[in-house]
Design an enzyme around this catalytic site. Structure first.
Site, short mmCIF file in Angstrom:
data_model
loop_
_atom_site.label_atom_id
_atom_site.label_comp_id
_atom_site.label_asym_id
_atom_site.label_seq_id
_atom_site.Cartn_x
_atom_site.Cartn_y
_atom_site.Cartn_z
CG ASP A 21 22.37 55.60 25.72
OD1 ASP A 21 23.56 55.68 26.11
OD2 ASP A 21 21.60 54.71 26.10
NE ARG A 25 24.98 50.74 24.63
CZ ARG A 25 23.67 50.98 24.62
NH1 ARG A 25 22.84 50.06 24.17
NH2 ARG A 25 23.20 52.14 25.04
NE ARG A 34 32.25 53.81 28.02
CZ ARG A 34 30.95 53.58 27.81
NH1 ARG A 34 30.55 52.42 27.29
NH2 ARG A 34 30.06 54.49 28.12
CG HIS A 38 32.10 59.60 24.70
ND1 HIS A 38 30.75 59.45 24.89
CD2 HIS A 38 32.71 58.83 25.63
CE1 HIS A 38 30.54 58.62 25.90
NE2 HIS A 38 31.72 58.24 26.38
CB SER A 66 23.54 62.45 33.51
OG SER A 66 24.26 61.32 33.99
CB THR A 67 23.89 64.64 38.29
OG1 THR A 67 22.65 63.93 38.10
CG2 THR A 67 23.63 66.13 38.08
CG ASN A 69 26.96 60.54 32.44
OD1 ASN A 69 26.57 61.31 31.56
ND2 ASN A 69 26.45 59.32 32.56
CD GLU A 208 2.96 62.51 21.93
OE1 GLU A 208 3.10 61.28 21.80
OE2 GLU A 208 1.95 63.04 22.43
#
Length: 243
Positions: A21, A25, A34, A38, A66-67, A69, A208
């Site tokens: 992630d 930004r 953006r 990437h 992700s689904t 996105n 974890e």
């Protein structure tokens, strides 16, 4: 493939999963679009994959798209799909030479035919490799995965291949996209967000977690090493109490 808690394991994580992630930004902080972030994030993947063998990490799973996105702008989504195609074309030889086996998880039905073909080719080209098992979650969502797995399980029950009373928590994982993989030992999320965002919901029940402030394009092999070493100091009891 859940891990037997009674089985001794390497002191570091054998399977690391990463929610990559902060690309957007990172780019915006530099006054760039953006997609620039990437592309920087995609380059970072190579360094992390190369670091895995030296850290004892056999399995690396990364959350690429992700689904959810698809809700982003059409420009960003199209740019990401182009980036995935370019990444596969550019990295296939290097991945194969480093002994990396690549798998993709997620629902491929919404992806374009060219990308699916490249994914299939990369999986086939690396299928005999065993240095690092790199799994790329593309159009993936944990809830979607469980729903698709449950649908296939229900079809087997309806067909008489599986008795309803035989369905337990050991049965469903055999229908998940990750059925050939061990559950992740360590899940890392970059960029300062402290949520799991629908990633490996079933598989990470006893993982974890590390939520770190570093934006993904700034994540380094040294930081991965620090997190792996920190993991080795954790007492993983899987719900039990040490005698």
């Amino acid at each position: 493939m859940p891990r037997d808690p009674d089985t001794p394991i390497h002191c570091g994580p054998r399977h690391v999963a990463i929610i990559m992630d902060g690309n957007g930004r990172w780019a915006q902080a530099r006054g760039r679009p953006r997609l620039y972030g990437h592309h920087a994030g995609a380059r970072r993947v190579r360094e992390v994959v190369e670091a895995c063998p030296g850290l004892g990490v056999k399995y690396l799973t990364i959350f690429a798209f992700s689904t959810e996105n698809w809700k982003r702008t059409q420009v960003e989504v199209a740019g990401l799909m182009s980036l995935f195609r370019r990444y596969i074309i550019k990295e296939t030889r290097a991945l194969a030479e480093r002994g990396v086996r690549v798998r993709f998880i997620g629902d491929r039905l919404r992806l374009d035919a060219k990308l699916i073909d490249l994914m299939d080719q990369l999986e086939e080209h690396t299928k005999t490799n065993d240095s690092v098992h790199l799994t790329i979650a593309l159009n993936y969502g944990g809830r979607d995965e469980v729903a698709r797995a449950t649908r296939r399980l229900a079809q087997d029950v309806a067909a008489g291949k599986l008795a309803p009373l035989d369905v337990d928590e050991q049965t469903l994982p055999r229908y998940l996209d990750t059925h050939v993989l061990p559950d992740p030992d360590l899940v890392i999320r970059t960029s300062g967000e402290a949520r799991i965002s629908n990633f490996l919901l079933w598989q990470s029940a006893y993982s974890e977690y590390e939520f770190i402030d570093t934006l993904w394009p700034d994540f380094t092999a040294a930081e991965l090493a620090r997190l792996c070493h920190s993991f080795g100091a954790r007492d993983r009891r899987y719900g039990a109490v040490r005698a």
